[in-house]
Design a protein around this motif. Structure first.
Motif, PDB file in Angstrom:
ATOM      1  N   PHE A  94      16.857   7.784   6.670  1.00 60.88           N
ATOM      2  CA  PHE A  94      17.524   7.605   7.904  1.00 60.88           C
ATOM      3  C   PHE A  94      16.934   8.308   9.158  1.00 60.88           C
ATOM      4  O   PHE A  94      16.691   9.422   8.871  1.00 60.88           O
ATOM      5  CB  PHE A  94      19.142   8.002   7.752  1.00 60.88           C
ATOM      6  CG  PHE A  94      20.069   6.948   7.092  1.00 60.88           C
ATOM      7  CD1 PHE A  94      20.304   5.778   7.753  1.00 60.88           C
ATOM      8  CD2 PHE A  94      20.359   7.055   5.758  1.00 60.88           C
ATOM      9  CE1 PHE A  94      21.075   4.825   7.065  1.00 60.88           C
ATOM     10  CE2 PHE A  94      21.265   6.240   5.047  1.00 60.88           C
ATOM     11  CZ  PHE A  94      21.534   5.045   5.864  1.00 60.88           C
ATOM     12  N   GLY A  95      16.863   7.579  10.071  1.00 62.94           N
ATOM     13  CA  GLY A  95      16.200   8.302  11.436  1.00 62.94           C
ATOM     14  C   GLY A  95      14.739   8.225  11.201  1.00 62.94           C
ATOM     15  O   GLY A  95      13.979   8.680  12.264  1.00 62.94           O
ATOM     16  N   ASN A  96      14.022   7.958  10.250  1.00 60.73           N
ATOM     17  CA  ASN A  96      12.454   7.698  10.246  1.00 60.73           C
ATOM     18  C   ASN A  96      11.977   6.593  10.029  1.00 60.73           C
ATOM     19  O   ASN A  96      12.754   5.537   9.613  1.00 60.73           O
ATOM     20  CB  ASN A  96      11.999   8.601   8.927  1.00 60.73           C
ATOM     21  CG  ASN A  96      12.282  10.131   9.100  1.00 60.73           C
ATOM     22  OD1 ASN A  96      12.416  10.540  10.240  1.00 60.73           O
ATOM     23  ND2 ASN A  96      12.016  10.783   7.917  1.00 60.73           N
ATOM     24  N   GLU A  97      11.019   6.091  10.554  1.00 60.66           N
ATOM     25  CA  GLU A  97      10.106   4.992  10.432  1.00 60.66           C
ATOM     26  C   GLU A  97       9.609   4.720   8.839  1.00 60.66           C
ATOM     27  O   GLU A  97       9.474   5.760   8.400  1.00 60.66           O
ATOM     28  CB  GLU A  97       8.999   4.863  11.235  1.00 60.66           C
ATOM     29  CG  GLU A  97       9.139   4.884  12.523  1.00 60.66           C
ATOM     30  CD  GLU A  97       8.000   5.222  13.561  1.00 60.66           C
ATOM     31  OE1 GLU A  97       7.045   5.889  13.129  1.00 60.66           O
ATOM     32  OE2 GLU A  97       7.683   4.454  14.727  1.00 60.66           O
ATOM     33  N   PRO A  98       9.763   3.435   8.540  1.00 60.72           N
ATOM     34  CA  PRO A  98       9.493   3.229   7.087  1.00 60.72           C
ATOM     35  C   PRO A  98       8.188   3.585   6.903  1.00 60.72           C
ATOM     36  O   PRO A  98       7.425   3.386   7.855  1.00 60.72           O
ATOM     37  CB  PRO A  98       9.962   1.822   6.817  1.00 60.72           C
ATOM     38  CG  PRO A  98      10.020   1.237   8.456  1.00 60.72           C
ATOM     39  CD  PRO A  98      10.324   2.380   9.193  1.00 60.72           C
ATOM     40  N   SER A  99       7.777   3.589   5.676  1.00 58.21           N
ATOM     41  CA  SER A  99       6.354   3.638   4.942  1.00 58.21           C
ATOM     42  C   SER A  99       6.021   3.021   4.114  1.00 58.21           C
ATOM     43  O   SER A  99       6.798   2.728   3.285  1.00 58.21           O
ATOM     44  CB  SER A  99       6.088   5.363   4.786  1.00 58.21           C
ATOM     45  OG  SER A  99       6.210   6.374   5.598  1.00 58.21           O
ATOM     46  N   LEU A 100       4.868   2.306   4.206  1.00 58.74           N
ATOM     47  CA  LEU A 100       4.297   1.409   3.298  1.00 58.74           C
ATOM     48  C   LEU A 100       3.163   2.056   2.461  1.00 58.74           C
ATOM     49  O   LEU A 100       2.250   2.731   2.790  1.00 58.74           O
ATOM     50  CB  LEU A 100       3.712   0.008   4.214  1.00 58.74           C
ATOM     51  CG  LEU A 100       3.230  -1.055   3.023  1.00 58.74           C
ATOM     52  CD1 LEU A 100       3.568  -2.265   4.007  1.00 58.74           C
ATOM     53  CD2 LEU A 100       1.711  -0.796   2.952  1.00 58.74           C
ATOM     54  N   HIS A 101       3.282   1.868   1.036  1.00 55.69           N
ATOM     55  CA  HIS A 101       2.343   2.340   0.133  1.00 55.69           C
ATOM     56  C   HIS A 101       1.886   1.137  -0.754  1.00 55.69           C
ATOM     57  O   HIS A 101       2.819   0.551  -1.411  1.00 55.69           O
ATOM     58  CB  HIS A 101       3.092   3.339  -0.675  1.00 55.69           C
ATOM     59  CG  HIS A 101       3.765   4.437   0.198  1.00 55.69           C
ATOM     60  ND1 HIS A 101       3.412   5.379   1.173  1.00 55.69           N
ATOM     61  CD2 HIS A 101       5.363   4.606  -0.021  1.00 55.69           C
ATOM     62  CE1 HIS A 101       4.330   5.817   1.722  1.00 55.69           C
ATOM     63  NE2 HIS A 101       5.525   5.460   1.038  1.00 55.69           N
ATOM     64  N   ILE A 102       0.684   1.391  -1.167  1.00 53.58           N
ATOM     65  CA  ILE A 102       0.309   0.406  -2.372  1.00 53.58           C
ATOM     66  C   ILE A 102      -0.155   1.584  -3.394  1.00 53.58           C
ATOM     67  O   ILE A 102      -1.216   1.970  -3.352  1.00 53.58           O
ATOM     68  CB  ILE A 102      -0.519  -0.789  -1.708  1.00 53.58           C
ATOM     69  CG1 ILE A 102       0.125  -1.561  -0.952  1.00 53.58           C
ATOM     70  CG2 ILE A 102      -1.003  -1.438  -3.099  1.00 53.58           C
ATOM     71  CD1 ILE A 102      -0.888  -2.853  -0.448  1.00 53.58           C
ATOM     72  N   ILE A 103       0.378   1.247  -4.656  1.00 54.40           N
ATOM     73  CA  ILE A 103       0.143   2.223  -5.835  1.00 54.40           C
ATOM     74  C   ILE A 103      -0.402   1.085  -7.098  1.00 54.40           C
ATOM     75  O   ILE A 103       0.360   0.145  -7.356  1.00 54.40           O
ATOM     76  CB  ILE A 103       1.328   2.837  -6.071  1.00 54.40           C
ATOM     77  CG1 ILE A 103       1.734   3.766  -4.945  1.00 54.40           C
ATOM     78  CG2 ILE A 103       1.192   3.921  -7.157  1.00 54.40           C
ATOM     79  CD1 ILE A 103       3.107   4.436  -4.878  1.00 54.40           C
ATOM     80  N   ARG A 104      -1.525   1.840  -7.747  1.00 49.67           N
ATOM     81  CA  ARG A 104      -1.720   1.281  -9.034  1.00 49.67           C
ATOM     82  C   ARG A 104      -1.982   2.371 -10.064  1.00 49.67           C
ATOM     83  O   ARG A 104      -2.853   3.093  -9.536  1.00 49.67           O
ATOM     84  CB  ARG A 104      -2.906   0.247  -8.599  1.00 49.67           C
ATOM     85  CG  ARG A 104      -3.299  -0.407  -9.979  1.00 49.67           C
ATOM     86  CD  ARG A 104      -4.422  -1.506  -9.587  1.00 49.67           C
ATOM     87  NE  ARG A 104      -5.780  -0.811  -9.157  1.00 49.67           N
ATOM     88  CZ  ARG A 104      -6.455  -1.286  -8.120  1.00 49.67           C
ATOM     89  NH1 ARG A 104      -6.227  -2.425  -7.798  1.00 49.67           N
ATOM     90  NH2 ARG A 104      -7.622  -0.711  -7.796  1.00 49.67           N
ATOM     91  N   ASN A 105      -1.126   2.133 -11.237  1.00 47.58           N
ATOM     92  CA  ASN A 105      -1.574   3.178 -12.241  1.00 47.58           C
ATOM     93  C   ASN A 105      -1.400   4.546 -11.798  1.00 47.58           C
ATOM     94  O   ASN A 105      -2.454   5.211 -12.228  1.00 47.58           O
ATOM     95  CB  ASN A 105      -2.873   2.637 -13.025  1.00 47.58           C
ATOM     96  CG  ASN A 105      -2.828   3.145 -14.202  1.00 47.58           C
ATOM     97  OD1 ASN A 105      -1.663   3.283 -15.031  1.00 47.58           O
ATOM     98  ND2 ASN A 105      -4.181   3.185 -14.661  1.00 47.58           N
ATOM     99  N   GLY A 106      -0.541   4.981 -10.860  1.00 46.33           N
ATOM    100  CA  GLY A 106      -0.466   6.313 -10.498  1.00 46.33           C
ATOM    101  C   GLY A 106      -1.260   6.856  -9.394  1.00 46.33           C
ATOM    102  O   GLY A 106      -1.276   7.826  -8.982  1.00 46.33           O
ATOM    103  N   GLU A 107      -2.028   5.780  -8.668  1.00 48.60           N
ATOM    104  CA  GLU A 107      -3.059   5.899  -7.685  1.00 48.60           C
ATOM    105  C   GLU A 107      -2.569   5.536  -6.522  1.00 48.60           C
ATOM    106  O   GLU A 107      -2.219   4.132  -6.406  1.00 48.60           O
ATOM    107  CB  GLU A 107      -4.407   5.658  -7.941  1.00 48.60           C
ATOM    108  CG  GLU A 107      -5.201   6.352  -8.921  1.00 48.60           C
ATOM    109  CD  GLU A 107      -6.762   6.074  -8.887  1.00 48.60           C
ATOM    110  OE1 GLU A 107      -7.478   6.945  -8.405  1.00 48.60           O
ATOM    111  OE2 GLU A 107      -6.918   5.034  -9.546  1.00 48.60           O
ATOM    112  N   LEU A 108      -2.431   6.359  -5.280  1.00 47.13           N
ATOM    113  CA  LEU A 108      -2.188   5.577  -4.269  1.00 47.13           C
ATOM    114  C   LEU A 108      -3.440   5.024  -3.324  1.00 47.13           C
ATOM    115  O   LEU A 108      -4.447   5.847  -2.856  1.00 47.13           O
ATOM    116  CB  LEU A 108      -1.679   6.894  -3.112  1.00 47.13           C
ATOM    117  CG  LEU A 108      -1.081   6.740  -1.550  1.00 47.13           C
ATOM    118  CD1 LEU A 108      -0.009   5.554  -1.824  1.00 47.13           C
ATOM    119  CD2 LEU A 108      -0.730   7.733  -0.922  1.00 47.13           C
ATOM    120  N   LEU A 109      -3.357   3.784  -3.208  1.00 48.57           N
ATOM    121  CA  LEU A 109      -4.366   2.995  -2.664  1.00 48.57           C
ATOM    122  C   LEU A 109      -4.396   2.731  -1.148  1.00 48.57           C
ATOM    123  O   LEU A 109      -5.375   2.808  -0.658  1.00 48.57           O
ATOM    124  CB  LEU A 109      -4.402   1.553  -3.363  1.00 48.57           C
ATOM    125  CG  LEU A 109      -4.279   1.644  -4.856  1.00 48.57           C
ATOM    126  CD1 LEU A 109      -4.680   0.037  -5.450  1.00 48.57           C
ATOM    127  CD2 LEU A 109      -5.577   2.480  -5.277  1.00 48.57           C
TER     128      LEU A 109
END
Length: 313
Positions: A187-202
């Motif tokens: 709440f109050g923050n802009e959303p963040s988008l993440h793409i994750i594969r097998n525990g790694e942030l891509l």
């Protein structure tokens, strides 16, 4: 690298305690979860929550929570979203320690902090962009973080690592060979988008202008903002598949604090071939817990994931 800022000298990484603790600073509360080892598994021993209404109350709330943690418990602290900045740069051709020491000057023109006020760490980007080696740098303010650090140093707990929600989410998304897109928001923050594969942030990016996703009812979102949201998701997918040469994602998961989240997922599922669903942590201890509790639990469990406790049980 899951534990950002773990290579700074004030981390007590060589010490061990009998309890693991994860501490998460949300917009209106400080949450800590304490784990202990029972029958070959970590279990929740207790949780500590201190709410606050104003920014001036955050530090006392943090102090109160830390004071209630068990003596010599190992602690992982999650920085609040408004307390750090992310930048991506080309990796300097230097030894690791020299890269770390040079970061305040390397990124000074890319962040809103003076070099003398910067605490920074990095991890190597999982995906190459052409022939360039990139690193992702997280930057926080020494002025803002030092008071928190002083409280921990004056306590009886052992600070093991400092990290961010992006890193902890890598432990919470199901680990398989598929890529999963996750959109998270407070709440109050802009959303963040993440793409994750097998525990790694891509891939990770902020979605600007979409704060109202957490606030508006579905009927209002369908008047326009949901379409804007869908377009932003598609742009990220196009970049991921076309520019980074990656296969399509396996799922699109939403961690947005909207009471009509299931309806949002259903609406978006009409436009994406991947499965669209509300986010559920893959960690058993996180099931049936609030989002803030899940972050604290995952932070505590991350201390064990590196194998430092294999001889401590």
């Amino acid at each position: 690298m899951k534990s950002l800022l773990a290579r700074i000298p004030w981390i007590n990484s060589k010490n061990r305690g009998s309890h693991l603790a994860g501490l998460y600073i949300a917009n209106d509360k400080v949450v800590a979860v304490i784990l202990h080892y029972v029958d070959n598994a970590w279990e929740i021993k207790e949780s500590v929550v201190e709410a606050f209404q104003h920014e001036s109350e955050k530090l006392p709330a943090f102090s109160s929570v830390v004071s209630k943690l068990p003596v010599e418990s190992m602690l992982c602290v999650l920085l609040p979203e408004n307390a750090y900045q992310w930048v991506q740069i080309e990796k300097p051709n230097l030894p690791e320690q020299d890269i770390i020491s040079s970061l305040p000057w390397t990124v000074k023109d890319m962040v809103s902090l003076e070099p003398s006020d910067i605490i920074a760490d990095y991890y190597d980007a999982s995906l190459k962009q052409g022939a360039l080696n990139k690193i992702n740098v997280v930057v926080t303010s020494r002025t803002l973080f030092q008071p928190l650090l002083n409280i921990i140093h004056d306590s009886n707990v052992l600070l093991d690592s400092v990290t961010t929600p992006e890193m902890i989410l890598c432990d919470m998304v199901i680990k398989d060979d598929g890529s999963h897109m996750l959109v998270s928001q407070q709440f109050g923050n802009e959303p963040s988008l993440h793409i994750i594969r097998n525990g790694e942030l891509l891939l990770s990016r902020k979605l600007r202008g979409l704060i109202a996703l957490a606030q508006q009812p579905l009927a209002q979102l369908k008047l326009g903002l949901l379409d804007v949201f869908g377009l932003e998701l598609q742009r990220s997918l196009d970049y991921f598949e076309s520019q980074l040469k990656q296969p399509p994602i396996k799922s699109l998961q939403l961690a947005i604090p909207n009471l009509e989240l299931h309806g949002m997922a259903q609406e978006l599922s009409q436009f994406f071939p991947a499965r669209v669903m509300p986010f559920e942590s893959s960690l058993t201890l996180c099931q049936q817990q609030s989002v803030e509790m899940q972050f604290a639990i995952a932070a505590a469990l991350s201390l064990d994931a590196r194998g430092e406790y294999e001889n401590a049980h």
